[in-house]
Structures are given as structure tokens and as C-alpha cells.
Design a protein around this motif. Structure first.
Motif, PDB file in Angstrom:
ATOM      1  N   LEU B   2       0.859  -1.181   0.000  1.00 39.89           N
ATOM      2  CA  LEU B   2       0.000   0.000   0.000  1.00 39.89           C
ATOM      3  C   LEU B   2       0.898   1.234   0.000  1.00 39.89           C
ATOM      4  O   LEU B   2       1.797   1.351   0.835  1.00 39.89           O
ATOM      5  CB  LEU B   2      -0.885  -0.003   1.249  1.00 39.89           C
ATOM      6  N   LYS B   3       0.661   2.117  -0.966  1.00 44.22           N
ATOM      7  CA  LYS B   3       1.471   3.346  -1.038  1.00 44.22           C
ATOM      8  C   LYS B   3       0.568   4.552  -1.016  1.00 44.22           C
ATOM      9  O   LYS B   3      -0.321   4.690  -1.847  1.00 44.22           O
ATOM     10  CB  LYS B   3       2.281   3.366  -2.338  1.00 44.22           C
ATOM     11  N   ILE B   4       0.808   5.417  -0.057  1.00 46.66           N
ATOM     12  CA  ILE B   4       0.032   6.646   0.041  1.00 46.66           C
ATOM     13  C   ILE B   4       0.979   7.815  -0.214  1.00 46.66           C
ATOM     14  O   ILE B   4       1.988   7.950   0.466  1.00 46.66           O
ATOM     15  CB  ILE B   4      -0.605   6.764   1.441  1.00 46.66           C
ATOM     16  N   HIS B   5       0.654   8.629  -1.215  1.00 44.08           N
ATOM     17  CA  HIS B   5       1.525   9.752  -1.582  1.00 44.08           C
ATOM     18  C   HIS B   5       0.882  11.083  -1.246  1.00 44.08           C
ATOM     19  O   HIS B   5      -0.035  11.521  -1.929  1.00 44.08           O
ATOM     20  CB  HIS B   5       1.781   9.747  -3.100  1.00 44.08           C
ATOM     21  N   GLY B   6       1.321  11.682  -0.197  1.00 44.50           N
ATOM     22  CA  GLY B   6       0.919  13.053   0.131  1.00 44.50           C
ATOM     23  C   GLY B   6      -0.572  13.340   0.066  1.00 44.50           C
ATOM     24  O   GLY B   6      -0.999  14.294  -0.588  1.00 44.50           O
ATOM     25  N   ILE B   7      -1.363  12.532   0.764  1.00 43.51           N
ATOM     26  CA  ILE B   7      -2.809  12.810   0.712  1.00 43.51           C
ATOM     27  C   ILE B   7      -3.205  13.853   1.750  1.00 43.51           C
ATOM     28  O   ILE B   7      -2.635  13.939   2.840  1.00 43.51           O
ATOM     29  CB  ILE B   7      -3.676  11.546   0.916  1.00 43.51           C
ATOM     30  N   SER B   8      -4.181  14.654   1.374  1.00 43.71           N
ATOM     31  CA  SER B   8      -4.736  15.662   2.272  1.00 43.71           C
ATOM     32  C   SER B   8      -6.248  15.614   2.222  1.00 43.71           C
ATOM     33  O   SER B   8      -6.834  15.230   1.218  1.00 43.71           O
ATOM     34  CB  SER B   8      -4.280  17.066   1.869  1.00 43.71           C
ATOM     35  N   LYS B   9      -6.835  16.015   3.343  1.00 40.96           N
ATOM     36  CA  LYS B   9      -8.298  16.099   3.408  1.00 40.96           C
ATOM     37  C   LYS B   9      -8.668  17.152   4.434  1.00 40.96           C
ATOM     38  O   LYS B   9      -8.140  17.151   5.546  1.00 40.96           O
ATOM     39  CB  LYS B   9      -8.865  14.747   3.857  1.00 40.96           C
ATOM     40  N   SER B  10      -9.534  18.073   4.053  1.00 40.24           N
ATOM     41  CA  SER B  10     -10.024  19.000   5.082  1.00 40.24           C
ATOM     42  C   SER B  10     -11.533  18.955   5.164  1.00 40.24           C
ATOM     43  O   SER B  10     -12.238  18.736   4.176  1.00 40.24           O
ATOM     44  CB  SER B  10      -9.528  20.423   4.810  1.00 40.24           C
ATOM     45  N   PHE B  11     -12.010  19.124   6.379  1.00 36.31           N
ATOM     46  CA  PHE B  11     -13.449  19.231   6.647  1.00 36.31           C
ATOM     47  C   PHE B  11     -13.709  20.679   7.005  1.00 36.31           C
ATOM     48  O   PHE B  11     -13.245  21.134   8.048  1.00 36.31           O
ATOM     49  CB  PHE B  11     -13.857  18.332   7.808  1.00 36.31           C
ATOM     50  N   GLY B  12     -14.433  21.389   6.168  1.00 35.73           N
ATOM     51  CA  GLY B  12     -14.610  22.810   6.431  1.00 35.73           C
ATOM     52  C   GLY B  12     -13.233  23.437   6.427  1.00 35.73           C
ATOM     53  O   GLY B  12     -12.496  23.324   5.456  1.00 35.73           O
ATOM     54  N   GLY B  13     -12.836  24.034   7.535  1.00 33.10           N
ATOM     55  CA  GLY B  13     -11.518  24.652   7.574  1.00 33.10           C
ATOM     56  C   GLY B  13     -10.450  23.757   8.185  1.00 33.10           C
ATOM     57  O   GLY B  13      -9.264  24.057   8.124  1.00 33.10           O
TER      58      GLY B  13
END
Ligand SMILES: Nc1ncnc2c1ncn2[C@@H]1O[C@H](COP(=O)(O)OP(=O)(O)OP(=O)(O)O)[C@@H](O)[C@H]1O
Ligand SMILES: [Mg+2]
Lengths: 324, 247
Positions: B2-13
Motif C-alpha cells: 500500500l502506497k500513500i503519496h501526500g494525501i490531504s483532506k479538510s473538513f470545512g476549515g
């Protein structure tokens, strides 16, 4: 007779035939047209209620517009048999009329279902109700075709087929019960199949199945369509019985009827809804004969079931005597 | 694996996940740790497609699975158990496991067999043994003990024969003894099946005991990764997470 203990298709077919033959015999033992009429209606309404219980009992979706499909089946059959096609089809008319009725309600259920199953809980219920009222308005509006608020008047021919003449009471009785029992056996198979357990899974926990790679929406839609098609079949049988179709069959109160039956008979046992249809018919026939307060009595009986037994009668009996 | 490359997630702010990269080697067992609200569960939700990724990419093997549907990702070999047990209350252990097995092979479209006599019975048996649920095999899920419910949740994931197994706090809500039993079981599972495992856990003793690689998360960002030994000595981790005299 060891195979009777096993829950399988063969056993169900065997039991179905036994019940059917018994009821045929019953026709001659108790030669009362009134009682025969009740039995026919119990099966027709039972099919209607059992089809709704696929959604309510097994899928956990409170559909409130189920009569739309009942009415669609009834009107399709009626209009079909009133048309000129009967002259061409002759003895094939009735089987094809019934198949058409199922087909139309299936297509209608596919259309309404595809939109409604996107919604959850009360919003789902409201939307099914809205669609039903739309169908109701359409029936009232198309006076030239449907007879508007008068209903489909003037009767229709019932050409005999395969030696069955639905104009004769015994033939009608035997035929209606036969079709109902076949449908019930198939429904039983569906409910006890892996597909049927998929319904229970969605009911139990709609969030989890996706993490098992399982598509809830597709499953729900298929169930909705099947429920609609069986309701359509029930409607077509009702239309055959009454030799007509009425706009009240598309009114919201008609959707409440199978709900009452499910409440009375029980939503957690397979045959609960048909037991409910039986209680419902008994109340209907005997109470209306003796008092004007039918609604009041029905309300009180349902209240006593809900508050007293806390479940439908068959559910209650099974828990009490079977410790299911 | 499993390779995760620089993931981002925002909820609202709020940046619940901030440029996170994680790589799991095949057949490895790994821990994801971090304080409450650090964004651990969110990462699981992103990997499994339960919620969509704002930025970054996720691969399983060579396949890019970023923002595919949850059902599709599951079929590609990622299964999870949940922080809050997520099971089917009215189905028995046996029935639940069979359902998961059938879901895996699209067998739930089958209308012509009886579920009860369906052929996956033997396989379900094996999964139950593997998960240690044989003694409660015919019990209705809602009547199971909390620990067995957690095990059933894991068993459902196991039935999918995943390449990557994600476990969100498998020991949550358990007493000390029960915890170690669960951990022993997970370790055994991992050794037997040779899946790639990523688990979230608050108990440091457990983490240091079984994880080969540890990822430390704080406010949505990975602040350290390494072997237990490296993490124990990592100044940033000691200050931010272990700091304040842990046990
Ligand atoms: N669907 C969502 N919508 C809005 N905010 C969310 C959502 N999911 C998580 N969050 C927020 O993202 C942050 C991280 O939550 P997350 O559940 O990932 O933390 P966690 O590390 O698993 O915490 P815990 O140890 O308590 O389980 C929290 O502030 C949470 O409120
Ligand atoms: Mg969490």
C-alpha cells in the motif's frame, strides 16, 4: 416425511400443493360463496401485504406508496381486457393480461424505485407517497381512459383458457389461490436465498455492506421492483375478481391497508402479512356487518396488538410456542 | 503493498489529513498512532474510499485506487474493521461471515439457492476458527460480548481475504487481559495469513510489542515513522506524544 423438517424449495412446493388441494376440498365441504370470497380476498390482499413486507420487514424501508403498483396492475388488466386485443388473442387473453399487468407495475416500480431508494428513512416514505398520489391524480385526470372517479366501468370479458373459466366461482377460486401459492413459494425462495439475506444485512446495518464490497443501492432497487411487481399481480387478481378497477386502489388509504395487515400479522415471520390479511378481512366482514364503527374497531384491534402483544399475531405465536 | 503519496483532506476549515505519505511493505505489520482527533480514522476512511481524497494519490500494488468507490476498493483487496463495532445485529456469527464470503464473490445476487445450505459453509467455519469465534458460532451478533463483537468485525474483514487489512483500535473498550488476548490473536492471524496489516492502537506497550513499523500522526500530519526502537528514541515523538512521563 423427513424432508418436511428441512427448509427447502421442495418442501415448500409440497406444502403449497397440500394447502391448495385442501382449500379446493374446502370449497365443496363449506359451500358458502361468502366464505369462498373471503378466502380469495385473503390471498389477494395477502400477496399485496407480503410484497410490501419485503421492503418493510426484510429491508427496513417503510414504503408508503405501495398501492400505486396494485392500482397499476389492476388498471392494466382491466384496460387490456376491455380493448380489442381480446378478439385477436382469444383464449390467451387472460394469461397475457396478467403478464402485462405484472410487466407494467414492474416498469413503474423500476422508475419510481430508482428515484426513491436514493433517499433514506422518512424522506423515502414521503417520496413513495408522493409518487402514489401522482398516479392517483393521473387516474382521475384521464377520464376517457380510466373512467376517472367512477373507475373502470362496464366490465370486461374473461375468455376461458386451458379449460379454466374465470366466470365460474370454482375456477376463479382455484385459479386465484393457485397463482397466489406459487407466488408465495417463489417469494419464500427469494427471502431465504443469499439475495434475501442481503436484504436483512442492509436492514441491520446499511453502513457496513460497502466495506464488504457490496452494493446496497442495486440490491434495494431489485427488491423494490420485485415488491412492486407482486403488488401489481395482486392488483390484477383483484381487478379480475371485481371485474373493474377503482381509483381508491391508488389512494393513500389503500397503501395503509397492507401496513395494517403487516402490523396485525407480524413483520418478522414470513407468513405474518397473510395472517394479517386474514385478520383484516375478518374484521372487515364481520365488523362492517354489525356496526358502522369499522375504523374504530380496526384501530382498537391494532392498538391492542401493538401495545398488548408488542408485535403481530404470528410473530407473537412463534415466539410464544416456538421460541424461535 | 500500500502506497500513500501526500494525501490531504479538510473538513470545512480543519485539515484532518495533511500531506500524509505512508508506505507499507508486503506482509508487514504496522501501527498508526496519535492522540484523539489526530486524524487516524480519517486516513482509514480515505484509503478505503469511504470519503474522498482532496489531494494526493493512493496505490495498492501498481493500481491507483485514489477516489474509487468504497465497494470497488474493497474488491481490490483492502478490508477494514471499525473503531466502533460495525456488525449485523440480527444475524448470527455464522450468517454474518457467510454474508461477507458471498459479498466477496458477488454471490449475494443468487436467488436460486437457499442461504442456509449454501456451499460456503465450510469456508465460514475456517474463518470463524481463525478469528476464534467457533464457540459462539451460532450466537446472534447482538448477543455477543463486546470482545467477540470486535472479533466478528475483524472476521468479516478476514472473509474478504484482503491483501491489506486495516484495524481501527481492535482493543478499544477492552480490559487489560482481553487486550492482550486480542493482540495475540491479531499477531497469529498476521503470521498465518501473511496479509499486510495496519492497525490503530492507543496502548504503547502493545504497539511496541508487535508493530514492525510505526507511523505517528499529530494534527493530521505524520511527525515520525520508523521501527519501535527508532520511535522510542525520537525526540519529536517523546515531546509531542509520549511526553509527560508515559507510564
Ligand atoms: N466526516 C467528517 N466530517 C467532519 N469532520 C470530521 C469528519 N471525520 C472526522 N472529522 C474530524 O477530523 C478530525 C480527525 O478525526 P478522526 O476521527 O480521524 O480522529 P482519530 O485520530 O481517529 O481520533 P480517535 O483517536 O478519537 O479515534 C477530528 O477533528 C474530527 O472531528
Ligand atoms: Mg478514530
Amino acid at each position: 416425511m423427513g424432508f418436511l423438517k428441512q427448509d427447502n424449495f421442495k418442501r415448500d412446493v409440497f406444502l403449497g400443493i397440500v394447502v391448495w388441494l385442501f382449500l379446493l376440498l374446502f370449497f365443496f365441504i363449506v359451500p358458502s360463496a361468502g366464505i369462498h370470497d373471503i378466502i380469495q380476498k385473503v390471498f389477494i390482499l395477502g400477496l399485496f401485504a407480503m410484497s410490501l413486507n419485503i421492503l418493510i420487514g426484510y429491508l427496513g424501508l417503510i414504503a408508503f406508496g405501495h398501492a400505486a403498483f396494485f392500482a397499476a396492475g389492476a388498471y392494466t388488466l382491466g384496460l387490456f381486457l376491455q380493448s380489442n386485443v381480446v378478439n385477436i388473442l382469444g383464449s390467451l387473453s387472460i394469461p397475457i393480461a396478467i403478464i402485462s399487468a405484472i410487466f407494467v407495475s414492474t416498469v413503474l416500480a423500476a422508475f419510481i424505485g430508482a428515484i426513491c431508494i436514493r433517499l433514506k428513512d422518512i424522506y423515502f416514505s414521503f417520496l413513495t407517497l408522493a409518487f402514489q398520489m401522482l398516479i392517483y391524480s393521473i387516474i382521475l385526470a384521464l377520464v376517457n381512459i380510466t373512467g376517472g372517479d367512477q373507475g373502470l366501468m362496464g366490465g370486461f370479458p374473461k375468455p376461458p383458457f386451458l379449460g379454466i373459466d374465470l366466470g365460474k366461482p370454482f375456477d376463479f377460486y382455484a385459479f386465484t389461490i393457485f397463482i397466489s401459492i406459487i407466488t408465495i413459494i417463489l417469494l419464500r425462495q427469494l427471502i431465504e436465498s443469499p439475495f434475501g439475506y442481503g436484504l436483512r444485512m442492509i436492514r441491520d446495518n446499511p453502513e457496513r455492506p460497502a466495506a464488504l464490497g457490496f452494493n446496497n443501492q442495486r440490491h434495494k432497487l431489485i427488491a423494490f421492483i420485485i415488491a412492486g411487481s407482486i403488488a401489481g399481480l395482486a392488483g390484477s387478481l383483484q381487478a379480475l375478481l371485481d371485474v373493474g378497477a377503482y381509483p381508491e386502489w391508488a389512494f393513500w388509504a389503500k397503501s395503509a391497508e397492507p401496513l395494517f395487515m403487516i402490523l396485525l400479522g407480524g413483520m418478522h415471520s414470513f407468513l405474518g402479512p397473510i395472517m394479517g390479511a386474514f385478520i383484516f378481512e375478518m374484521l372487515n366482514d364481520f365488523v362492517t356487518a354489525n356496526t358502522r364503527y369499522y375504523g374504530l374497531v380496526l384501530g382498537l384491534v391494532i392498538l391492542s396488538f401493538v401495545l398488548g402483544l408488542r408485535r403481530g399475531l404470528l410473530d407473537w405465536l412463534l415466539i410464544k410456542f416456538y421460541r424461535k | 503493498m500500500l502506497k500513500i503519496h501526500g494525501i490531504s483532506k479538510s473538513f470545512g476549515g480543519i485539515n484532518a489529513t495533511n500531506n500524509v505519505s505512508i508506505e507499507l511493505k508486503p506482509n508487514s505489520i504496522n501501527a498508526l498512532i496519535g492522540p484523539n482527533g489526530a486524524g487516524k480514522t480519517t486516513i482509514f476512511n480515505l484509503i478505503t474510499g469511504k470519503i474522498s481524497v482532496d489531494k494526493g494519490k493512493i496505490f495498492i500494488g501498481e493500481n491507483n485506487i485514489t477516489n474509487l468507490k468504497e465497494t470497488v476498493i474493497t474488491h481490490m483487496g483492502i478490508a477494514r474493521a471499525f473503531q466502533i463495532t460495525n456488525i449485523f445485529p440480527t444475524l448470527s456469527v455464522k450468517e454474518s461471515i457467510k454474508m461477507a464470503l458471498l459479498a466477496k464473490t458477488h454471490g449475494l445476487n443468487n436467488m436460486w439457492d437457499r442461504f442456509a445450505s449454501h456451499s460456503v459453509n465450510e469456508e465460514a467455519d475456517n474463518i470463524a476458527k481463525l478469528a476464534g469465534l467457533k464457540k459462539v458460532y451460532n450466537t446472534i451478533s447482538s448477543e455477543l460480548s463486546h470482545g467477540d463483537q470486535k472479533l466478528l468485525d475483524i472476521a468479516l474483514a478476514l472473509a474478504l481475504k484482503p491483501q491489506v487489512l486495516l484495524l481501527d483500535e481492535p482493543t478499544a473498550g477492552m480490559g487489560p487481559e482481553e487486550r492482550w488476548e486480542m493482540i495475540k490473536r491479531i499477531k497469529e492471524l498476521w503470521q498465518k495469513t501473511k496479509m499486510t496489516v495496519l492497525f490503530i492502537e492507543h496502548d504503547m506497550d502493545i504497539v511496541f510489542d508487535i508493530a514492525q513499523t510505526i507511523f505517528v500522526l499529530q494534527q493530521g500530519a505524520i511527525i515520525a515513522k520508523g521501527s519501535p526502537k527508532e520511535i522510542k528514541q525520537n525526540q519529536a515523538v517523546i515531546k509531542a506524544y509520549l511526553g509527560g512521563g508515559k507510564k
